[in-house]
Write a protein that holds these residues in place. Structure first.
Motif, PDB file in Angstrom:
ATOM      1  N   GLU A  10       0.833  -1.201   0.000  1.00 54.17           N
ATOM      2  CA  GLU A  10       0.000   0.000   0.000  1.00 54.17           C
ATOM      3  C   GLU A  10       0.876   1.262   0.000  1.00 54.17           C
ATOM      4  OE1 GLU A  10      -0.354  -2.380   2.565  1.00 54.17           O
ATOM      5  OE2 GLU A  10      -1.826  -3.477   1.392  1.00 54.17           O
ATOM      6  N   HIS A  11       1.977   1.217   0.714  1.00 55.06           N
ATOM      7  CA  HIS A  11       2.861   2.379   0.764  1.00 55.06           C
ATOM      8  C   HIS A  11       3.616   2.539  -0.550  1.00 55.06           C
ATOM      9  CE1 HIS A  11       2.721   3.619   5.107  1.00 55.06           C
ATOM     10  NE2 HIS A  11       1.954   2.540   5.066  1.00 55.06           N
ATOM     11  N   LYS A  13       2.387   1.670  -3.436  1.00 60.96           N
ATOM     12  CA  LYS A  13       1.371   2.149  -4.370  1.00 60.96           C
ATOM     13  C   LYS A  13       1.103   3.644  -4.208  1.00 60.96           C
ATOM     14  CE  LYS A  13      -3.349   1.180  -5.834  1.00 60.96           C
ATOM     15  NZ  LYS A  13      -4.545   0.383  -5.604  1.00 60.96           N
ATOM     16  N   SER A  14       1.173   4.149  -2.984  1.00 60.44           N
ATOM     17  CA  SER A  14       0.868   5.562  -2.756  1.00 60.44           C
ATOM     18  C   SER A  14       2.068   6.485  -2.988  1.00 60.44           C
ATOM     19  CB  SER A  14       0.345   5.755  -1.332  1.00 60.44           C
ATOM     20  OG  SER A  14       1.369   5.521  -0.387  1.00 60.44           O
TER      21      SER A  14
END
Length: 70
Positions: A10-11, A13-14
């Motif tokens: 998730e990190h 991806k962001s």
């Protein structure tokens, strides 16, 4: 620098949207902690971080003292 990110998909991806937003407002020499600063990362995730980091203006691969060596 998008400091304090974790070794998580998730990190990763962001990261790109954050860096693009910083570039729009004039901070164009930015980069993420490649591999994540906190937690231990898996081998395949680390490879993906390095691939994404190759296109960032500032490449920095380091981690927290208590994270596994990369």
């Amino acid at each position: 620098i998008t400091a304090g990110n974790m070794a998580a998909r998730e990190h990763l991806k962001s990261t790109q949207p954050k860096l693009l937003s910083l570039g729009v407002v004039g901070q164009n020499f930015e980069g993420a902690d490649v591999g994540g600063f906190f937690k231990d990362t898996e081998a395949d995730l680390l490879v993906r971080w390095y691939l994404a980091g190759a296109f960032q203006p500032f490449f920095r691969a380091y981690a927290h003292l208590h994270s596994a060596r990369r």
